[in-house]
Design a protein around this motif. Structure first.
Motif, mmCIF file in Angstrom:
data_model
loop_
_atom_site.group_PDB
_atom_site.id
_atom_site.type_symbol
_atom_site.label_atom_id
_atom_site.label_comp_id
_atom_site.label_asym_id
_atom_site.label_seq_id
_atom_site.Cartn_x
_atom_site.Cartn_y
_atom_site.Cartn_z
ATOM 1 N N HIS A 1 10.947 10.231 1.793
ATOM 2 C CA HIS A 1 11.489 10.198 3.149
ATOM 3 C C HIS A 1 12.984 10.424 3.073
ATOM 4 O O HIS A 1 13.695 9.685 2.401
ATOM 5 N N THR A 2 13.458 11.481 3.713
ATOM 6 C CA THR A 2 14.895 11.768 3.726
ATOM 7 C C THR A 2 15.328 12.030 5.160
ATOM 8 O O THR A 2 14.502 12.014 6.080
ATOM 9 N N GLU B 1 9.935 14.065 6.192
ATOM 10 C CA GLU B 1 9.024 13.565 5.179
ATOM 11 C C GLU B 1 8.544 14.705 4.281
ATOM 12 O O GLU B 1 8.189 15.770 4.780
ATOM 13 N N THR B 2 8.558 14.484 2.972
ATOM 14 C CA THR B 2 7.998 15.457 2.031
ATOM 15 C C THR B 2 6.826 14.811 1.307
ATOM 16 O O THR B 2 7.011 13.974 0.426
ATOM 17 N N PRO B 3 5.589 15.158 1.710
ATOM 18 C CA PRO B 3 4.449 14.600 0.978
ATOM 19 C C PRO B 3 4.418 15.217 -0.417
ATOM 20 O O PRO B 3 4.418 16.439 -0.550
ATOM 21 N N ALA B 4 4.444 14.388 -1.449
ATOM 22 C CA ALA B 4 4.512 14.905 -2.821
ATOM 23 C C ALA B 4 3.161 14.825 -3.523
ATOM 24 O O ALA B 4 2.799 15.717 -4.275
ATOM 25 N N LEU B 5 2.417 13.751 -3.277
ATOM 26 C CA LEU B 5 1.119 13.585 -3.939
ATOM 27 C C LEU B 5 0.119 13.038 -2.931
ATOM 28 O O LEU B 5 0.465 12.238 -2.073
ATOM 29 N N HIS B 6 -1.131 13.480 -3.075
ATOM 30 C CA HIS B 6 -2.150 13.032 -2.143
ATOM 31 C C HIS B 6 -3.458 12.748 -2.869
ATOM 32 O O HIS B 6 -3.941 13.591 -3.622
ATOM 33 N N ASN B 7 -4.006 11.572 -2.650
ATOM 34 C CA ASN B 7 -5.337 11.196 -3.132
ATOM 35 C C ASN B 7 -5.573 11.506 -4.611
ATOM 36 O O ASN B 7 -6.485 12.246 -4.976
ATOM 37 N N ILE B 8 -4.740 10.918 -5.448
ATOM 38 C CA ILE B 8 -4.855 11.132 -6.895
ATOM 39 C C ILE B 8 -5.715 10.024 -7.515
ATOM 40 O O ILE B 8 -5.409 8.847 -7.388
ATOM 41 N N ASN B 9 -6.791 10.437 -8.156
ATOM 42 C CA ASN B 9 -7.698 9.499 -8.825
ATOM 43 C C ASN B 9 -7.944 9.957 -10.252
ATOM 44 O O ASN B 9 -8.406 11.076 -10.455
ATOM 45 N N PHE B 10 -7.604 9.140 -11.219
ATOM 46 C CA PHE B 10 -8.054 9.397 -12.591
ATOM 47 C C PHE B 10 -7.860 8.151 -13.439
ATOM 48 O O PHE B 10 -7.175 7.203 -13.040
ATOM 49 N N THR B 11 -8.496 8.166 -14.592
ATOM 50 C CA THR B 11 -8.419 7.033 -15.512
ATOM 51 C C THR B 11 -7.912 7.547 -16.852
ATOM 52 O O THR B 11 -8.240 8.654 -17.247
ATOM 53 N N VAL B 12 -7.091 6.750 -17.511
ATOM 54 C CA VAL B 12 -6.599 7.115 -18.838
ATOM 55 C C VAL B 12 -7.127 6.082 -19.828
ATOM 56 O O VAL B 12 -6.967 4.883 -19.622
ATOM 57 N N HIS B 13 -7.773 6.568 -20.886
ATOM 58 C CA HIS B 13 -8.296 5.664 -21.903
ATOM 59 C C HIS B 13 -7.339 5.555 -23.075
ATOM 60 O O HIS B 13 -6.522 6.438 -23.315
ATOM 61 N N LYS B 14 -7.481 4.457 -23.792
ATOM 62 C CA LYS B 14 -6.639 4.212 -24.955
ATOM 63 C C LYS B 14 -6.776 5.331 -25.988
ATOM 64 O O LYS B 14 -7.872 5.766 -26.287
ATOM 65 N N GLY B 15 -5.648 5.781 -26.505
ATOM 66 C CA GLY B 15 -5.664 6.797 -27.555
ATOM 67 C C GLY B 15 -5.803 8.222 -27.060
ATOM 68 O O GLY B 15 -5.809 9.162 -27.830
ATOM 69 N N GLU B 16 -5.900 8.370 -25.756
ATOM 70 C CA GLU B 16 -6.081 9.694 -25.177
ATOM 71 C C GLU B 16 -4.746 10.442 -25.082
ATOM 72 O O GLU B 16 -3.691 9.827 -24.940
ATOM 73 N N LEU C 1 4.632 11.827 -10.196
ATOM 74 C CA LEU C 1 3.491 11.100 -10.748
ATOM 75 C C LEU C 1 3.922 10.234 -11.940
ATOM 76 O O LEU C 1 3.544 9.057 -12.038
ATOM 77 N N LEU C 2 4.743 10.800 -12.823
ATOM 78 C CA LEU C 2 5.202 10.016 -13.971
ATOM 79 C C LEU C 2 6.094 8.859 -13.525
ATOM 80 O O LEU C 2 6.013 7.763 -14.081
ATOM 81 N N SER C 3 6.927 9.099 -12.526
ATOM 82 C CA SER C 3 7.776 8.014 -12.025
ATOM 83 C C SER C 3 6.944 6.878 -11.436
ATOM 84 O O SER C 3 7.303 5.706 -11.535
ATOM 85 N N LEU C 4 5.811 7.236 -10.839
ATOM 86 C CA LEU C 4 4.904 6.201 -10.321
ATOM 87 C C LEU C 4 4.264 5.439 -11.473
ATOM 88 O O LEU C 4 4.122 4.219 -11.431
ATOM 89 N N LEU C 5 3.902 6.192 -12.534
ATOM 90 C CA LEU C 5 3.213 5.565 -13.665
ATOM 91 C C LEU C 5 4.105 4.613 -14.449
ATOM 92 O O LEU C 5 3.625 3.673 -15.065
ATOM 93 N N CYS C 6 5.423 4.869 -14.417
ATOM 94 C CA CYS C 6 6.281 3.961 -15.188
ATOM 95 C C CYS C 6 6.904 2.902 -14.279
ATOM 96 O O CYS C 6 7.729 2.112 -14.718
ATOM 97 N N GLY C 7 6.505 2.871 -13.015
ATOM 98 C CA GLY C 7 6.973 1.816 -12.134
ATOM 99 C C GLY C 7 8.328 2.081 -11.509
ATOM 100 O O GLY C 7 8.901 1.222 -10.844
ATOM 101 N N LEU C 8 8.864 3.307 -11.716
ATOM 102 C CA LEU C 8 10.147 3.671 -11.112
ATOM 103 C C LEU C 8 9.982 3.843 -9.598
ATOM 104 O O LEU C 8 10.876 3.550 -8.828
ATOM 105 N N LEU C 9 8.823 4.350 -9.201
ATOM 106 C CA LEU C 9 8.477 4.458 -7.783
ATOM 107 C C LEU C 9 7.200 3.656 -7.561
ATOM 108 O O LEU C 9 6.420 3.441 -8.486
ATOM 109 N N GLU C 10 7.009 3.233 -6.332
ATOM 110 C CA GLU C 10 5.797 2.499 -5.992
ATOM 111 C C GLU C 10 4.898 3.374 -5.128
ATOM 112 O O GLU C 10 5.410 4.057 -4.231
ATOM 113 N N PRO C 11 3.597 3.391 -5.377
ATOM 114 C CA PRO C 11 2.728 4.242 -4.552
ATOM 115 C C PRO C 11 2.819 3.857 -3.080
ATOM 116 O O PRO C 11 2.949 2.678 -2.756
ATOM 117 N N GLU C 12 2.774 4.886 -2.240
ATOM 118 C CA GLU C 12 2.797 4.629 -0.807
ATOM 119 C C GLU C 12 1.372 4.310 -0.338
ATOM 120 O O GLU C 12 1.156 3.489 0.536
#
Ligand code: ADP
Ligand code: MG
Length: 256
Positions: free
Chosen positions: A16-17, A21-36, A51-62
């Protein structure tokens, strides 16, 4: 069944600027297993870095949620996750050894054992004789390896790699990609690599997620199978390589 490490459920994110509004990601579903080793490809601006910023907690999913070991990912749990960026961000005013020890130092985790483990990694990965050098004295490939050691120094369980080879020339990116792929395997890490280079995705990944143009959604997930003993460079010469490459190319270039 391997252990579920990360799980994304209907994740969405918009910036949001003042301009709107710039929608960046929509309805992302996946699972990551150990060692993958998960590779994520998609056109420029489709939301890969977001997506990576969300995964490391830098951004929070909307929308939706991200689970780490079944628990909602909060900033404080992001210590399990190491983030390596496109540019190595090594500090010129510190030596290589001081650079790779920076993380544990800041986190207050620089025990003698940790220091020894990090020095051992410098030895294993051919950087020890440059430990007192400044980053500018190293080649691009060595800098990138130093950046990886710095990320590993915090002993993260998951490594997030955001186009880590794209600043390197072609020849170097092949060898550094090979190096880094082998290091991650040897250290038994789980890795998520974002790239726009399809060959890189096929040579390193055990699965490749293809994203659509912005707002990024999952277009397809492709399983990559090569004989276990092949290095990333050897994969490039294996007969299956071009089939996977062509499949990804097609995914990236067909628009519905
Ligand atoms: P990628 O890494 O796939 O190239 P990004 O995740 O960086 O894509 O960006 C996705 C979209 O979000 C792009 O259109 C980009 O312009 C926009 N964007 C990224 N960061 C910001 C920001 N801080 N503020 C507003 N828009 C942003
Ligand atoms: Mg990006």
């Amino acid at each position: 069944m391997e252990e579920k490490l990360l799980e994304l459920r209907s994740v969405g994110y918009s910036y949001h600027t003042m301009q709107g509004e710039t929608p960046a990601l929509h309805n992302i579903n996946f699972t990551v297993h150990k060692g993958e080793f998960l590779a994520i490809v998609g056109p420029s601006g489709c939301g890969k870095s977001t997506l990576l910023s969300l995964l490391c907690g830098l951004l929070e999913p909307e929308h939706g949620s991200i689970l780490l070991y079944g628990q909602k990912l909060y900033q404080k749990s992001a210590g399990n996750i190491g983030y390596m960026l496109q540019h190595d961000h090594l500090f010129e005013w510190r030596t290589i050894l001081q650079n790779v020890l920076l993380g544990p130092e800041i986190a207050g985790k620089l025990t003698p054992a940790r220091r020894e483990a990090v020095e051992q990694m410098l030895k294993t990965y051919g950087l020890y004789k440059f430990k007192d050098a400044r980053p500018s004295q190293l080649s691009g490939g060595m800098r990138q390896r130093a950046a990886l050691v710095r990320t590993l120094a915090l002993e993260p369980e998951i490594l997030l790699l955001d186009e880590p080879f794209s600043a390197l020339d072609y020849q170097t990116r092949l060898t550094v990609g090979d190096d880094i792929g082998s290091i991650i395997k040897k250290e038994h890490k789980t890795a998520i690599l974002v790239t726009h280079d399809l060959s890189e995705a096929v040579s390193l990944g055990s699965r490749v997620i293809v994203l659509t143009a912005r707002p990024g959604t999952i277009k397809n997930i492709i399983n990559i199978k090569f004989p276990e003993y092949l290095t990333p460079l050897q994969r490039r010469n294996a007969p299956e390589f071009k089939d996977y490459f062509n499949q990804l190319w097609k995914e990236m270039n067909e628009h519905e």
